[in-house]
Design an enzyme around this catalytic site. Structure first.
Site, PDB file in Angstrom:
ATOM      1  N   GLY A 107       0.855  -1.181   0.000  1.00  0.00           N
ATOM      2  CA  GLY A 107       0.000   0.000   0.000  1.00  0.00           C
ATOM      3  C   GLY A 107       0.888   1.226   0.000  1.00  0.00           C
ATOM      4  O   GLY A 107       1.846   1.294  -0.764  1.00  0.00           O
TER       5      GLY A 107
ATOM      6  N   SER B 116       5.728  -5.368  -1.444  1.00  0.00           N
ATOM      7  CA  SER B 116       5.676  -3.957  -1.824  1.00  0.00           C
ATOM      8  C   SER B 116       6.091  -3.081  -0.639  1.00  0.00           C
ATOM      9  O   SER B 116       7.242  -3.135  -0.214  1.00  0.00           O
ATOM     10  CB  SER B 116       4.283  -3.617  -2.364  1.00  0.00           C
ATOM     11  N   ALA B 117       5.197  -2.284  -0.081  1.00  0.00           N
ATOM     12  CA  ALA B 117       5.541  -1.456   1.078  1.00  0.00           C
ATOM     13  C   ALA B 117       6.070  -2.302   2.228  1.00  0.00           C
ATOM     14  O   ALA B 117       6.955  -1.879   2.980  1.00  0.00           O
ATOM     15  CB  ALA B 117       4.318  -0.658   1.533  1.00  0.00           C
TER      16      ALA B 117
ATOM     17  N   HIS C 106       8.430  -3.223  -7.520  1.00  0.00           N
ATOM     18  CA  HIS C 106       7.732  -2.877  -8.762  1.00  0.00           C
ATOM     19  C   HIS C 106       8.695  -2.206  -9.753  1.00  0.00           C
ATOM     20  O   HIS C 106       8.272  -1.371 -10.560  1.00  0.00           O
ATOM     21  CB  HIS C 106       6.568  -1.911  -8.518  1.00  0.00           C
TER      22      HIS C 106
ATOM     23  N   GLU D  89       8.403  -6.885 -10.834  1.00  0.00           N
ATOM     24  CA  GLU D  89       7.201  -7.603 -10.435  1.00  0.00           C
ATOM     25  C   GLU D  89       7.316  -9.076 -10.813  1.00  0.00           C
ATOM     26  O   GLU D  89       7.927  -9.445 -11.805  1.00  0.00           O
ATOM     27  CB  GLU D  89       5.972  -6.968 -11.080  1.00  0.00           C
TER      28      GLU D  89
END
Length: 236
Positions: free
Chosen positions: A89, A121-122, A158, A193
């Protein structure tokens, strides 16, 4: 210390957390685990909904999660966690809530003494020394950039090789080069990714459908195929 650091939750056209679900299953092991989920990066969906989304996929592969927001004492929840899972997020909001709850130290101590950690991700960003190579807009003051420092290098999840057609702004590599100039001693891993890092003690490798793009000031940028030994990145 065992870490699973994933670039992204979802591949285009696939269901949420579908592509890494068996890696998550195998990483956590054959015995069912009820992991502590940290949903703080979720901004545009409620933490209840975020928990439900992650729970569905974990249940599918024999494991479970419970969100930290269910506990009155977040510190105790971390100390008693079977495993720690940090979702993606907005990295700035994630780190702000971690700092608000004074969780950097307990998360670091818990993971460094053997509790498994999964982030995407985060969630992978906060495993790094800082969040300074995140892609997210700084929507809130994170109360400092320092993160959990579970690995001594930076991750750019990403990672993209080029900007969209017709866009005249900086590429991702341009932004990373800016970071390198001011932080010349730090490696930056461009994690594309569909890729993820597996860390166990002082050993690390990457699994994925693309090579790793590795940056460091004064060093020629390298493309490293999946499966190669990346343990040198763990040296402090």
């Amino acid at each position: 210390m065992e870490l699973l650091l994933i670039s992204n939750s979802t591949m285009a056209g696939e269901a949420y957390l579908d592509y890494p679900k068996y890696d998550i299953r195998d990483f956590l092991g054959a015995k069912p685990v009820k992991a502590l989920f940290i949903p703080y990066a979720g901004v545009t969906l409620s933490w209840d909904d975020y928990e439900a989304r992650v729970k569905t996929r974990f249940n599918e592969v024999g494991h479970d999660v419970v969100s930290i927001h269910r506990f009155s004492d977040p510190w105790k929840a971390v100390e008693e966690a079977e495993a720690i899972v940090v979702g993606g997020g907005n990295t700035w909001n994630l780190l702000r809530k971690i700092h608000d709850n004074n969780l950097i130290e307990p998360i670091c101590n818990k993971v460094r003494t053997g509790t498994k950690f999964i982030g995407w991700s985060a969630g992978s960003n906060v495993a790094c020394p800082t969040i300074m190579t995140t892609n997210d807009m700084p929507i809130i003051d994170p109360l400092g950039f320092n993160a959990c420092n579970l690995v001594p290098f930076q991750i750019n999840p990403h990672y993209l090789d080029a900007n969209p057609e017709g866009h005249g702004g900086e590429t991702r590599e341009d932004r990373i080069k800016e970071f390198m100039v001011l932080n010349p001693n730090v490696y930056i891993a461009g994690l594309r990714e569909g890729c993820m890092f597996f860390v166990k003690d002082q050993h690390m490798h990457m699994k994925g459908i693309h090579p790793l793009r590795l940056f460091k000031h004064g060093m020629e940028t390298r493309e490293i195929p999946a499966g190669e030994d990346l343990s040198f990145l763990l040296k402090r």
